[in-house]
Write a protein that holds these residues in place. Sequence first.
Motif, PDB file in Angstrom:
ATOM      1  N   ASP A 215       0.846  -1.194   0.000  1.00 12.28           N
ATOM      2  CA  ASP A 215       0.000   0.000   0.000  1.00 12.28           C
ATOM      3  C   ASP A 215       0.886   1.250   0.000  1.00 12.28           C
ATOM      4  O   ASP A 215       1.611   1.500   0.975  1.00 12.28           O
ATOM      5  CB  ASP A 215      -0.910  -0.008   1.234  1.00 12.28           C
ATOM      6  N   PRO A 216       0.872   2.005  -1.097  1.00 13.56           N
ATOM      7  CA  PRO A 216       0.101   1.793  -2.322  1.00 13.56           C
ATOM      8  C   PRO A 216       0.729   0.702  -3.199  1.00 13.56           C
ATOM      9  O   PRO A 216       1.932   0.445  -3.109  1.00 13.56           O
ATOM     10  CB  PRO A 216       0.167   3.154  -3.017  1.00 13.56           C
ATOM     11  N   ALA A 217      -0.088   0.089  -4.029  1.00 11.76           N
ATOM     12  CA  ALA A 217       0.400  -0.993  -4.882  1.00 11.76           C
ATOM     13  C   ALA A 217       1.242  -0.424  -6.016  1.00 11.76           C
ATOM     14  O   ALA A 217       0.783   0.450  -6.760  1.00 11.76           O
ATOM     15  CB  ALA A 217      -0.773  -1.780  -5.456  1.00 11.76           C
ATOM     16  N   PRO A 218       2.486  -0.879  -6.175  1.00 10.90           N
ATOM     17  CA  PRO A 218       3.316  -0.395  -7.287  1.00 10.90           C
ATOM     18  C   PRO A 218       2.826  -0.943  -8.619  1.00 10.90           C
ATOM     19  O   PRO A 218       2.078  -1.931  -8.672  1.00 10.90           O
ATOM     20  CB  PRO A 218       4.707  -0.942  -6.945  1.00 10.90           C
ATOM     21  N   GLU A 219       3.249  -0.315  -9.694  1.00 15.61           N
ATOM     22  CA  GLU A 219       2.850  -0.758 -11.028  1.00 15.61           C
ATOM     23  C   GLU A 219       3.747  -1.915 -11.484  1.00 15.61           C
ATOM     24  O   GLU A 219       4.974  -1.818 -11.439  1.00 15.61           O
ATOM     25  CB  GLU A 219       2.968   0.388 -12.029  1.00 15.61           C
ATOM     26  N   VAL A 220       3.116  -2.998 -11.924  1.00 18.00           N
ATOM     27  CA  VAL A 220       3.839  -4.105 -12.543  1.00 18.00           C
ATOM     28  C   VAL A 220       3.718  -3.919 -14.050  1.00 18.00           C
ATOM     29  O   VAL A 220       2.623  -4.029 -14.615  1.00 18.00           O
ATOM     30  CB  VAL A 220       3.257  -5.472 -12.117  1.00 18.00           C
ATOM     31  N   HIS A 221       4.821  -3.600 -14.711  1.00 22.01           N
ATOM     32  CA  HIS A 221       4.780  -3.281 -16.136  1.00 22.01           C
ATOM     33  C   HIS A 221       4.403  -4.506 -16.960  1.00 22.01           C
ATOM     34  O   HIS A 221       4.880  -5.617 -16.689  1.00 22.01           O
ATOM     35  CB  HIS A 221       6.144  -2.748 -16.591  1.00 22.01           C
ATOM     36  N   HIS A 222       3.563  -4.293 -17.948  1.00 24.48           N
ATOM     37  CA  HIS A 222       3.134  -5.369 -18.837  1.00 24.48           C
ATOM     38  C   HIS A 222       4.042  -5.509 -20.055  1.00 24.48           C
ATOM     39  O   HIS A 222       3.817  -6.376 -20.892  1.00 24.48           O
ATOM     40  CB  HIS A 222       1.687  -5.137 -19.294  1.00 24.48           C
ATOM     41  N   ARG A 223       5.041  -4.651 -20.133  1.00 29.61           N
ATOM     42  CA  ARG A 223       6.092  -4.833 -21.143  1.00 29.61           C
ATOM     43  C   ARG A 223       7.315  -5.385 -20.435  1.00 29.61           C
ATOM     44  O   ARG A 223       7.868  -4.743 -19.547  1.00 29.61           O
ATOM     45  CB  ARG A 223       6.419  -3.516 -21.849  1.00 29.61           C
ATOM     46  N   ILE A 224       7.730  -6.570 -20.824  1.00 28.44           N
ATOM     47  CA  ILE A 224       8.908  -7.186 -20.219  1.00 28.44           C
ATOM     48  C   ILE A 224      10.103  -6.948 -21.143  1.00 28.44           C
ATOM     49  O   ILE A 224       9.939  -6.587 -22.315  1.00 28.44           O
ATOM     50  CB  ILE A 224       8.686  -8.685 -19.958  1.00 28.44           C
ATOM     51  N   LEU A 225      11.297  -7.136 -20.604  1.00 27.08           N
ATOM     52  CA  LEU A 225      12.510  -6.985 -21.406  1.00 27.08           C
ATOM     53  C   LEU A 225      13.046  -8.366 -21.746  1.00 27.08           C
ATOM     54  O   LEU A 225      13.363  -9.161 -20.854  1.00 27.08           O
ATOM     55  CB  LEU A 225      13.572  -6.185 -20.659  1.00 27.08           C
ATOM     56  N   LEU A 226      13.118  -8.659 -23.039  1.00 25.55           N
ATOM     57  CA  LEU A 226      13.693  -9.914 -23.522  1.00 25.55           C
ATOM     58  C   LEU A 226      15.121  -9.643 -23.965  1.00 25.55           C
ATOM     59  O   LEU A 226      15.357  -8.795 -24.840  1.00 25.55           O
ATOM     60  CB  LEU A 226      12.872 -10.460 -24.684  1.00 25.55           C
ATOM     61  N   VAL A 227      16.072 -10.336 -23.370  1.00 30.98           N
ATOM     62  CA  VAL A 227      17.489 -10.140 -23.671  1.00 30.98           C
ATOM     63  C   VAL A 227      18.020 -11.404 -24.334  1.00 30.98           C
ATOM     64  O   VAL A 227      17.879 -12.504 -23.799  1.00 30.98           O
ATOM     65  CB  VAL A 227      18.305  -9.827 -22.397  1.00 30.98           C
ATOM     66  N   CYS A 228      18.634 -11.243 -25.508  1.00 35.90           N
ATOM     67  CA  CYS A 228      19.171 -12.368 -26.282  1.00 35.90           C
ATOM     68  C   CYS A 228      20.551 -11.989 -26.830  1.00 35.90           C
ATOM     69  O   CYS A 228      20.904 -10.805 -26.888  1.00 35.90           O
ATOM     70  CB  CYS A 228      18.244 -12.705 -27.464  1.00 35.90           C
ATOM     71  N   PRO A 229      21.332 -12.980 -27.270  1.00 40.25           N
ATOM     72  CA  PRO A 229      22.603 -12.650 -27.937  1.00 40.25           C
ATOM     73  C   PRO A 229      22.360 -11.905 -29.248  1.00 40.25           C
ATOM     74  O   PRO A 229      21.428 -12.230 -29.996  1.00 40.25           O
ATOM     75  CB  PRO A 229      23.225 -14.029 -28.188  1.00 40.25           C
ATOM     76  N   LYS A 230      23.182 -10.928 -29.506  1.00 39.17           N
ATOM     77  CA  LYS A 230      23.057 -10.137 -30.730  1.00 39.17           C
ATOM     78  C   LYS A 230      23.718 -10.881 -31.886  1.00 39.17           C
ATOM     79  O   LYS A 230      24.907 -11.221 -31.821  1.00 39.17           O
ATOM     80  CB  LYS A 230      23.712  -8.770 -30.539  1.00 39.17           C
ATOM     81  N   ASP A 231      22.921 -11.142 -32.921  1.00 36.14           N
ATOM     82  CA  ASP A 231      23.385 -11.879 -34.097  1.00 36.14           C
ATOM     83  C   ASP A 231      24.049 -13.192 -33.636  1.00 36.14           C
ATOM     84  O   ASP A 231      23.411 -13.982 -32.960  1.00 36.14           O
ATOM     85  CB  ASP A 231      24.320 -11.014 -34.936  1.00 36.14           C
ATOM     86  N   PHE A 232      25.295 -13.424 -34.003  1.00 39.66           N
ATOM     87  CA  PHE A 232      25.962 -14.670 -33.611  1.00 39.66           C
ATOM     88  C   PHE A 232      27.076 -14.425 -32.587  1.00 39.66           C
ATOM     89  O   PHE A 232      27.965 -15.247 -32.417  1.00 39.66           O
ATOM     90  CB  PHE A 232      26.530 -15.362 -34.849  1.00 39.66           C
ATOM     91  N   SER A 233      26.982 -13.283 -31.899  1.00 38.71           N
ATOM     92  CA  SER A 233      27.992 -12.944 -30.904  1.00 38.71           C
ATOM     93  C   SER A 233      27.478 -13.328 -29.516  1.00 38.71           C
ATOM     94  O   SER A 233      26.407 -13.914 -29.360  1.00 38.71           O
ATOM     95  CB  SER A 233      28.300 -11.453 -30.963  1.00 38.71           C
ATOM     96  N   ASN A 234      28.257 -12.952 -28.509  1.00 39.12           N
ATOM     97  CA  ASN A 234      27.834 -13.147 -27.134  1.00 39.12           C
ATOM     98  C   ASN A 234      27.472 -11.815 -26.486  1.00 39.12           C
ATOM     99  O   ASN A 234      27.349 -11.721 -25.267  1.00 39.12           O
ATOM    100  CB  ASN A 234      28.957 -13.836 -26.326  1.00 39.12           C
ATOM    101  N   LEU A 235      27.281 -10.782 -27.331  1.00 38.61           N
ATOM    102  CA  LEU A 235      26.882  -9.477 -26.843  1.00 38.61           C
ATOM    103  C   LEU A 235      25.367  -9.426 -26.674  1.00 38.61           C
ATOM    104  O   LEU A 235      24.632  -9.988 -27.481  1.00 38.61           O
ATOM    105  CB  LEU A 235      27.336  -8.378 -27.814  1.00 38.61           C
ATOM    106  N   PRO A 236      24.855  -8.751 -25.644  1.00 33.05           N
ATOM    107  CA  PRO A 236      23.411  -8.732 -25.413  1.00 33.05           C
ATOM    108  C   PRO A 236      22.675  -7.733 -26.301  1.00 33.05           C
ATOM    109  O   PRO A 236      23.157  -6.635 -26.566  1.00 33.05           O
ATOM    110  CB  PRO A 236      23.300  -8.336 -23.937  1.00 33.05           C
ATOM    111  N   ALA A 237      21.519  -8.141 -26.755  1.00 35.46           N
ATOM    112  CA  ALA A 237      20.577  -7.259 -27.444  1.00 35.46           C
ATOM    113  C   ALA A 237      19.242  -7.424 -26.739  1.00 35.46           C
ATOM    114  O   ALA A 237      18.922  -8.499 -26.230  1.00 35.46           O
ATOM    115  CB  ALA A 237      20.466  -7.610 -28.921  1.00 35.46           C
TER     116      ALA A 237
END
Length: 386
Positions: A215-237
């Motif tokens: 109280d008060p209830a915080p907002e739980v965002h309905h947009r999540i963050l999806l993190v994956c490797p960028k192209d064929f590297s090990n860098l995050p996108a």
Amino acid sequence: MPPPRTPGTALRQQLAELRGPDTAPKALDARALAALAANPGCDRRALLDGVGVDKAKLAGALGAPSAFGMSQFAFMRGNAFEARVKADGGAELLRLVHERLDPRAEPPGSGTAPDLSAIGPEGRTARTELALREATGAGVWTLLDHPMLALDVAGSPAFLEPDAVVVHPDGGWTVVEIKSFPMLDGSADPAKVGAAARQSAVYVLALEEVAARLDPAPEVHHRILLVCPKDFSNLPAASAVDVRKQRAVTRRQLARLTRVEDIAAALPEGICFSPDLPADELMTAVEAVPATYAPECLSACELAFHCRARSRERGAVTSLGRSLRAELGSLTTVPDVLAAARGTAGDPADPAVAALRRAALLRTEALRGTPATAGAPDGREAGACR
């Protein structure tokens, strides 16, 4: 004299007896919950997941081992990528959340990462809720690494462990899902993204239950963050994924699940699902619980091969697909469908029966190369199809 068992302890005792006295329960994760919500009519899966049965071991004991799952190489690659994303206190991960979801907020400098360690899943759940409560009022970027959330599923608690939850400076909460499949030119495989969205929707539902207690209830965002490797590297996108549709569907489907105690109450005495039992006893136990098989189960349930074999033995139309089952109405078995097509059974006024007989007539014409006699008695001329 021992004190009487309360309903809660009685249920736990019953579930332990169903699982096997020496068998530890298998945790119900978000991936399993998403699959369970996709097939809410399957009492077998609802009970076995609620009891905590290891369905992979059970399938092996039944002679129909599961054929899906993450390879050891993929598992190690995923862990290495997640460690890279969360390095340096999650600085890169917080930067991605700020960039993709909350660019108007103050850029993350040195965010905080509270210690969430505790004894047992209940202890970790309580520690996570306390950390969320403290971070919401702190006004700084906070990263919760592998928090523990609880969600009631058909009367049985499920403990869930998202990859991360980020608390924004304004107190909002965001689920972060880290996957090892690549993001090529800014986009990833839609099927895999959809699976990740359904899994994340379960986490969002669990977070909403925690938020409702504040109280008060915080907002739980309905947009999540999806993190994956960028192209064929090990860098995050990273990419923002809206899970409102998946959240609504999952909530509705989970609400339709029959409670575990109701399913268990209908079972015969002495039923047990321990993989150590003889195969014939185990088969009897599993078949005592109704199942609803569909081809989609092959990619979501360890018992799919066993249930498919039983479904085919019964001639169930559902084994050919839910859409076909919906089209055939009251015709629930393959023999019923064939009899209706041949004109030996079925109500001619039923649209499904009429369509089957028309299809059989057209097939006869195509095979013979000449028009078939549409007015043949009982439709037997049209029923030349086999």
